[in-house]
Write an enzyme that holds these catalytic residues in place. Structure first.
Site, PDB file in Angstrom:
ATOM      1  N   HIS A 177      -1.524  15.204  -1.570  1.00  0.00           N
ATOM      2  CA  HIS A 177      -1.280  14.927  -2.984  1.00  0.00           C
ATOM      3  C   HIS A 177      -0.821  13.502  -3.273  1.00  0.00           C
ATOM      4  CE1 HIS A 177      -1.758  19.170  -3.512  1.00  0.00           C
ATOM      5  NE2 HIS A 177      -0.785  19.412  -2.659  1.00  0.00           N
ATOM      6  N   LYS A 178      -0.729  12.659  -2.270  1.00  0.00           N
ATOM      7  CA  LYS A 178      -0.129  11.344  -2.485  1.00  0.00           C
ATOM      8  C   LYS A 178      -1.186  10.273  -2.792  1.00  0.00           C
ATOM      9  CE  LYS A 178       3.495  13.606  -1.185  1.00  0.00           C
ATOM     10  NZ  LYS A 178       4.649  14.031  -1.907  1.00  0.00           N
TER      11      LYS A 178
END
Ligand SMILES: *Cc1c(COP(=O)(O)O)cnc(C)c1O
Length: 377
Positions: A177-178
Site C-alpha cells: 500500500h505504500k
C-alpha cells in the site's frame, strides 16, 4: 500510472538467475545498490534495507538504544506498528493526540513528557509531513530521540528536506500500500555511523561476518533476522526509479482535487507543508457532515478506517504480549494505562474528517471528471 510491471519482473528474474539471493557485503548486490541510491535521492547518510516497515521501526529503536524503562511518544492516529515497535524493544508507548493537521500535536507531546520519556515517533500519516521544526525543538530541549515513521510518506518533503532524514532515524515501508512496493520490505535511514553499525548488527542476528564495513565498531550483540532478500532489493531498485513519476502523478491529482474542494467551499484541513503534502483531508464542524460527505466517490471518513484508530489496537490497549513475563508494561517506571477516551481530540478529529483518494491508478481526465462532484459544493 503503472505500479508494478515488466521491469520489476525482469529485475526479479535477473536476481534469480544470478542465484545469489542472500544479502551480504559481496560486491554488486541489489540491496546495497538500492541503499546507495536511496541515500543519494533523500539526502541521508546511511540506509539499511530490512524486511518490513515494522522491523525498520524496531531496528531504529534498538540501534538508538531505546529499551526497558523508556517511554516512547506515539500519535494516537497511526498504523499499530508505530506503537508496537517500542514494546518489541522493551519500552512502552505513550499515546499523544493529533491536531487539526491529523499529525502528532507538539503541544500534547510536551504535556505527555515525563522523566522517563526517551523518544518521539512522529508519523507522517497519509503523505502529510508532521511539524518537524516544533518536534525537533522539543526533542532538543528535553534531550529526546526522534524516530520519524515515514512509512506512509516516501519521497515527501518537509521544507527542503525529506521525511525520514530529519530526526535521529527514519523508517520506510515497501508493503503493497505504500508509495513504492516490493510486496513487503522496509528501510531505516540514519545520519549517525554508530547507529547504522548497530542497526546492521541487529538486523542480521548479531553476527558481523556479513558486515565487514563496521565489524569493529562495537562487540556483537544479539539481534534478529530482519534481512531483505536480493529479490526485494532488485525490485526496489526499479520502484525507486519509478518513484519521482509516481509522486508527480499524485501531486497533479492532488492539485486538481484540492482546487475543486476549495471551489466547492469544502473545509480542506491544514498541513505543515501544503506544497509537499500529498494526502488530502477535509475536516467538518460535525460528525454528521463528515458521514454524509463520505458517501461520495473516492472519499472515506478517517474514523471508519478502523485499523488506524487506537481504540482498536487490542494488544496495546490490553497490554498483551506473547508471554506474560516478557511484558514491558510490567517493568515500566510508572503504571501506563490505556483507556478508550484517553485521546478524545484524536477521536473527534477522526470522526469529523474524510480522506480524499487521489485516484493514482486512474488517468488524469477521469480524476478531473471525479473532481466535479466537489466543485458543486
Ligand atoms: C505501513 C506502516 C508501517 C509498517 O509497515 P509494514 O511494512 O506493513 O510492517 C508502520 N507505520 C506506518 C505509519 C505505516 O503506514
Amino acid at each position: 500510472m503503472q505500479r508494478l510491471g515488466f521491469k520489476e519482473w525482469l529485475a526479479a528474474g535477473r536476481a534469480i538467475a544470478r542465484g545469489d539471493l542472500l544479502r551480504d557485503s559481496s560486491p554488486g548486490q541489489a540491496c546495497a545498490k538500492f541503499e546507495e541510491r536511496l541515500c543519494a535521492m533523500l539526502g541521508a547518510r546511511h540506509a539499511l534495507t530490512v524486511n518490513s516497515g515494522t522491523t525498520a521501526l524496531v531496528t531504529a529503536l534498538a540501534a538508538l538504544e531505546v529499551g526497558p524503562g523508556d517511554e516512547v511518544l506515539v500519535p494516537a492516529y497511526t498504523w499499530m506498528s508505530s506503537a508496537a515497535a517500542p514494546v518489541h524493544v522493551g519500552a512502552v508507548p505513550v499515546l499523544v493526540d493529533i491536531d487539526e493537521t491529523l499529525t502528532i500535536d507538539p503541544e500534547d507531546i510536551e504535556r505527555k513528557i515525563t522523566p522517563h520519556t526517551r523518544a518521539i515517533i512522529p508519523v507522517h500519516m497519509n503523505n502529510r509531513p508532521c511539524n518537524m521544526d516544533a518536534i525537533m525543538a522539543i526533542a532538543r530541549k528535553h534531550n529526546l530521540l526522534v524516530i520519524e515513521d515515514a512509512c506512509q510518506a516516501i519521497g515527501v518533503k518537509y521544507g527542503d528536506r525529506y521525511c525520514g532524514t530529519i530526526g535521529d532515524a527514519g523508517t520506510l515501508s515497501f508493503n503493497q500500500h505504500k508509495n513504492m512496493t516490493a510486496g513487503e520490505g522496509g528501510a531505516v535511514l540514519f545520519n549517525s555511523d554508530r547507529a547504522y553499525a548497530r542497526a546492521f548488527n541487529f538486523h542480521d542476528i548479531g553476527m558481523s561476518f556479513r558486515n565487514r564495513k563496521f565489524a569493529d565498531a562495537e562487540p556483537e550483540f544479539l539481534g534478529f533476522n530482519y534481512r531483505a532478500s536480493e529479490i526485494t532489493g532488485a525490485m526496489l531498485n526499479v520502484q525507486l526509479s519509478r518513484l519521482p513519476r509516481r509522486l508527480a502523478g499524485m501531486r497533479r491529482r492532488r492539485d486538481i482535487l484540492r482546487a475543486a474542494l476549495r471551489d466547492g467551499g469544502h473545509p480542506v484541513a491544514p498541513s505543515h507543508d501544503d506544497d509537499a503534502a500529498l494526502g488530502l483531508v477535509v475536516t467538518f464542524d460535525t460528525e454528521d457532515e463528515a458521514t454524509a460527505f463520505a458517501t461520495r466517490r473516492g472519499v472515506a471518513r478517517i474514523h471508519d478506517n478502523t485499523k488506524h484508530v487506537y481504540t482498536n489496537w487490542a494488544p496495546i490497549m490490553n497490554k498483551r504480549t506473547f508471554h506474560p513475563r516478557m511484558n514491558p508494561w510490567e517493568w515500566a517506571q510508572s503504571r501506563i494505562e490505556y483507556t478508550p477516551d484517553m485521546c478524545r481530540r484524536t477521536l473527534d478529529l477522526m470522526r469529523r474528517s474524510c480522506r480524499i483518494g487521489l485516484g493514482e491508478s486512474y488517468p488524469v481526465p477521469l480524476v478531473r471528471a471525479s473532481a466535479r462532484q466537489f466543485r458543486q459544493g
